[in-house]
Every structure is written in structure tokens, then in C-alpha cells.
Design a protein around this motif. Structure first.
Motif, PDB file in Angstrom:
ATOM      1  N   ASN A  75      -1.265 -73.480 -31.953  1.00 30.83           N
ATOM      2  CA  ASN A  75      -0.810 -74.865 -31.866  1.00 30.83           C
ATOM      3  C   ASN A  75      -0.594 -75.312 -30.420  1.00 30.83           C
ATOM      4  N   HIS A  76      -0.276 -74.380 -29.509  1.00 34.20           N
ATOM      5  CA  HIS A  76      -0.115 -74.774 -28.108  1.00 34.20           C
ATOM      6  C   HIS A  76      -1.468 -75.099 -27.469  1.00 34.20           C
ATOM      7  N   MET A  79      -2.182 -78.533 -28.759  1.00 37.41           N
ATOM      8  CA  MET A  79      -1.410 -79.569 -28.051  1.00 37.41           C
ATOM      9  C   MET A  79      -2.080 -79.936 -26.729  1.00 37.41           C
ATOM     10  N   ASP A  82      -5.234 -81.980 -27.459  1.00 36.65           N
ATOM     11  CA  ASP A  82      -4.885 -83.333 -27.907  1.00 36.65           C
ATOM     12  C   ASP A  82      -4.398 -84.193 -26.740  1.00 36.65           C
ATOM     13  N   CYS A  83      -3.566 -83.614 -25.879  1.00 40.21           N
ATOM     14  CA  CYS A  83      -3.004 -84.389 -24.771  1.00 40.21           C
ATOM     15  C   CYS A  83      -4.074 -84.753 -23.740  1.00 40.21           C
ATOM     16  N   GLY A  88      -2.660 -86.921 -27.779  1.00 40.21           N
ATOM     17  CA  GLY A  88      -1.476 -86.079 -27.960  1.00 40.21           C
ATOM     18  C   GLY A  88      -0.196 -86.745 -27.507  1.00 40.21           C
ATOM     19  N   ARG A  92       6.306 -84.424 -25.728  1.00 42.82           N
ATOM     20  CA  ARG A  92       6.548 -83.293 -26.650  1.00 42.82           C
ATOM     21  C   ARG A  92       5.959 -82.009 -26.088  1.00 42.82           C
ATOM     22  N   HIS A  93       4.748 -82.103 -25.529  1.00 40.85           N
ATOM     23  CA  HIS A  93       4.125 -80.922 -24.943  1.00 40.85           C
ATOM     24  C   HIS A  93       4.963 -80.397 -23.781  1.00 40.85           C
ATOM     25  N   TYR A 174       0.142 -74.519 -37.790  1.00 45.69           N
ATOM     26  CA  TYR A 174       1.565 -74.883 -37.772  1.00 45.69           C
ATOM     27  C   TYR A 174       2.419 -74.317 -38.909  1.00 45.69           C
TER      28      TYR A 174
END
Length: 240
Positions: A75-76, A79, A82-83, A88, A92-93, A174
């Protein structure tokens, strides 16, 4: 593109699977030295979450070039992808250990995203003993109660439809349902499945699912590796 990857038996050396690394590549190097890891013969497989929180996340570019190091996407990694793609949640990241990324030049950010997008969501390893070992970050992406390993792979690759794929991706990256419910049901069609994501005090097993993220990003945690053939565990604590 979401894909799976299969590996043939390692008839010459050893295979290890490692828990969430979270940028602690010096700790991983110490573990491999302790194991007398042979880069000519041995292989190491990661359950994902290679980056964020630890001091050496940028080193992932070097590690992914090593022919004996293989990883699934966590999931990292998702992230970061996505960012960088603009979809993303950057705050949050950053809260989850991703601040290092935004200090880098845009071309390096893009290089990281491209490298991580190439990672499969599922790895399977065939052993010489005719056993099949699976690796996924969080949980086996089984959608229906009677699904097994093949259905999980079909869901990830999209061959069972887009709604199933979306559900499978969320589960693979997740989910914590199995460990929260202490569900000992085995995953059909696979001999053993290694996962990370959910931090455990020591390596534990629920059915044929083995949880190996022993929290190396926390001061009281450790980085754990398992010899896939012998199921021997080695842990290097953060204090070492």
C-alpha cells in the motif's frame, strides 16, 4: 497494469521472504550478511512496503535492479504511485512516512513511480517439492467464500471483471480482516501464503497464511525473514 508473477524452483540456492522493510535497507543488509546470503544462488522475496518511514527509501531504486531481489507492491508503493500521478492524498502520504519523496526532484519522483508500477501484486514460487508458495502484501484477494488462489490471481489481473479487480486490489493492498478475526481458514490452491501489512510481535500463522511484518519501522520492532524451504525464521531487531 496489475499483474502476477511466477518463479520456478530454485534448485541451486535458498529462497527467503522478508517482511515490510519501510526504508530500512541497512537492516536488511545486516540480515543478509548474518545469513551468508549468496547473490549468485539465493533469492529474496519481499511482501511489499519497501518504502516510507525509514531512512533509506530512495535506495529502493538500487534494490529493484538486483536480479536476486523480487517484491510485490504494497500500500505504501501504491500511495506513492497515486500521489505522483495526481490522484493521491499527499498530506496522508506525508503523515504515513512519505515526506522524503517530496524533497526529490520531479524526474526522480517519476522514476520511482515507474519502477514501483512494474511490481506485481502477487508472486508465486514453485518449490522442487511440488509445493506452491504465494506472496501478497496484505491478504489473499479472494472475493467469494469458495474462491481459491487461482480465482485470486484472476481477480487481480482483471480476467474476472473490473468490479472484482477493484475489490481484489483493495484486499491485496489494505485488508486486515483475516487477522482481526483470527480466521484460521486456509487459502485453497496454495500451500503457504506469506503476507505483511499487519504488524505482529513475532511471525504468526493463521491456517496456511504466514504474517511476517514484525514492525521494523518501530523502535521496539524487528525485520524478519523466513527461509521458504525450511521455514526457519531470522529476525534483526531495530536496536542491533
Amino acid at each position: 497494469m496489475y499483474r502476477t508473477r511466477s518463479f520456478p524452483p530454485n534448485k541451486e540456492g535458498r529462497d527467503f521472504v522478508v517482511g515490510d522493510i519501510h526504508g530500512h535497507f541497512k537492516l536488511l543488509t545486516a540480515a543478509l550478511n548474518k545469513l551468508d546470503f549468496n547473490t549468485e544462488l539465493d533469492r529474496i522475496f519481499s511482501v511489499g512496503d519497501l518504502i516510507d518511514r525509514g531512512p533509506d527509501s530512495i535506495d529502493i531504486l538500487n534494490w529493484l535492479e538486483k536480479p536476486w531481489f523480487h517484491a510485490v507492491r504494497g500500500n505504501h508503493e501504491q500511495m506513492l504511485i497515486d500521489c505522483i500521478s495526481g490522484h493521491g492524498d499527499i498530506p496522508r502520504h506525508i503523515r504515513n512516512g512519505g515526506a522524503w519523496l517530496y524533497e526529490l526532484q520531479p524526474d526522480i519522483q517519476q522514476e520511482l513511480s515507474k519502477a514501483l508500477q512494474a511490481l506485481p501484486l502477487i508472486i508465486e514460487i514453485n518449490l522442487s517439492s511440488d509445493q506452491t508458495i504465494g506472496i501478497v502484501h496484505a491478504e489473499a484477494p479472494v472475493i467469494r467464500s469458495n474462491d481459491g488462489w487461482q480465482e485470486a490471481k484472476d481477480a487481480i489481473t482483471g480476467s474476472s471483471g473490473e468490479p472484482h479487480q477493484r475489490h481484489a486490489l483493495r484486499t491485496a493492498l489494505y485488508a486486515r480482516e483475516k487477522i482481526e478475526q483470527q480466521d484460521h481458514t486456509s487459502i485453497k490452491g496454495i500451500d503457504r501464503l506469506y503476507v505483511g501489512h499487519s504488524t505482529v510481535p513475532s511471525v504468526i500463522r493463521l491456517g496456511n497464511v504466514v504474517y511476517i511484518d514484525t514492525g521494523c519501522s518501530f523502535s521496539d520492532g524487528a525485520l524478519s525473514l523466513v527461509d521458504i524451504q525450511t521455514e526457519t525464521i531470522i529476525s534483526i531487531s531495530m536496536g542491533q
